[in-house]
Scaffold this motif. Sequence first.
Motif, short mmCIF file in Angstrom:
data_model
loop_
_atom_site.label_atom_id
_atom_site.label_comp_id
_atom_site.label_asym_id
_atom_site.label_seq_id
_atom_site.Cartn_x
_atom_site.Cartn_y
_atom_site.Cartn_z
N UNK A 172 8.62 1.93 11.26
CA UNK A 172 9.64 1.18 10.52
C UNK A 172 9.68 1.62 9.06
N UNK A 173 8.50 1.85 8.47
CA UNK A 173 8.44 2.32 7.09
C UNK A 173 9.03 3.72 6.96
N UNK A 174 8.62 4.61 7.85
CA UNK A 174 9.03 6.01 7.76
C UNK A 174 10.52 6.19 7.95
N UNK A 175 11.15 5.31 8.72
CA UNK A 175 12.56 5.50 9.07
C UNK A 175 13.50 4.53 8.36
N UNK A 176 13.01 3.87 7.33
CA UNK A 176 13.87 3.06 6.48
C UNK A 176 14.25 1.70 7.05
N UNK A 177 13.58 1.26 8.10
CA UNK A 177 13.87 -0.09 8.61
C UNK A 177 13.34 -1.14 7.65
N UNK A 178 12.33 -0.77 6.89
CA UNK A 178 11.82 -1.57 5.78
C UNK A 178 11.69 -0.63 4.59
N UNK A 179 11.70 -1.17 3.40
CA UNK A 179 11.57 -0.37 2.19
C UNK A 179 10.26 -0.74 1.51
N UNK A 180 9.23 0.05 1.75
CA UNK A 180 7.93 -0.23 1.15
C UNK A 180 7.61 0.68 -0.03
N UNK A 181 8.65 1.30 -0.63
CA UNK A 181 8.43 1.98 -1.90
C UNK A 181 8.15 0.87 -2.92
N UNK A 182 7.06 1.01 -3.67
CA UNK A 182 6.68 -0.06 -4.59
C UNK A 182 7.69 -0.16 -5.73
N UNK A 183 7.77 -1.35 -6.30
CA UNK A 183 8.62 -1.56 -7.47
C UNK A 183 8.17 -0.59 -8.56
N UNK A 184 9.11 0.09 -9.16
CA UNK A 184 8.80 1.07 -10.18
C UNK A 184 8.92 2.50 -9.69
N UNK A 185 8.89 2.68 -8.37
CA UNK A 185 9.06 4.01 -7.79
C UNK A 185 10.52 4.44 -7.99
N UNK A 186 10.71 5.72 -8.31
CA UNK A 186 12.08 6.18 -8.60
C UNK A 186 12.98 6.18 -7.37
N UNK A 187 12.39 6.17 -6.19
CA UNK A 187 13.22 6.18 -4.98
C UNK A 187 13.85 4.81 -4.84
N UNK A 188 15.13 4.77 -5.02
CA UNK A 188 15.83 3.49 -4.86
C UNK A 188 16.75 3.63 -3.65
N UNK A 189 16.49 2.80 -2.71
CA UNK A 189 17.25 2.89 -1.47
C UNK A 189 18.27 1.78 -1.39
#
Length: 189
Positions: A172-189
Amino acid sequence: MVDVLIGDDGLARCRWGGSTPDYVEYHDNEWGRPVRDDVGLYERMTLEAFQSGLSWITILRKRPAFRIAFAGFDLEKVAAFDESDVERLLSDVGIVRNRSKIEAAIANARAAADLPDGLAQLLWSFAPDPAPPRPADFSMVPAVTEESRAMAKELKRRGFRFVGPTTAYALMQATGMVNDHVVGCFVSL
């Protein structure tokens, strides 16, 4: 923020995502980005299952060999693999040579090929709605959720193997079903 690392490129990313060039590439361009096609999801499911008990970097570095060994993760082709393919895969030094995982990958291709609405439809039906908030740090990231337990249970019911609740959540994490990039990470989905 402890769980954000500023890279040489000046970008703030999840700490794990900046630890090696392989991780930078994977973190920045793939992890957590939605994957909605059956082949892409089958590949991620297979790789997550092979990762069980190993480090992700091992799987990531062997990924090109996995793609060759498993016919580009084409569901129909892998579903047609037989015992001679199992033996071929067991002798392939480019991949993880674990009989149980190899047999599970083939069984999973067969189970996915039998799904009337496709693998993507089934897997994405377990994506939480609404999506949980992004974690402030990795101590807030669960290993298992109710959704991943339900996904694993349904997959098992349908004949899938080597996809327990923890592997389901990693998927789920790897395929974007959830967004577990921490707050502050430049990846904004």
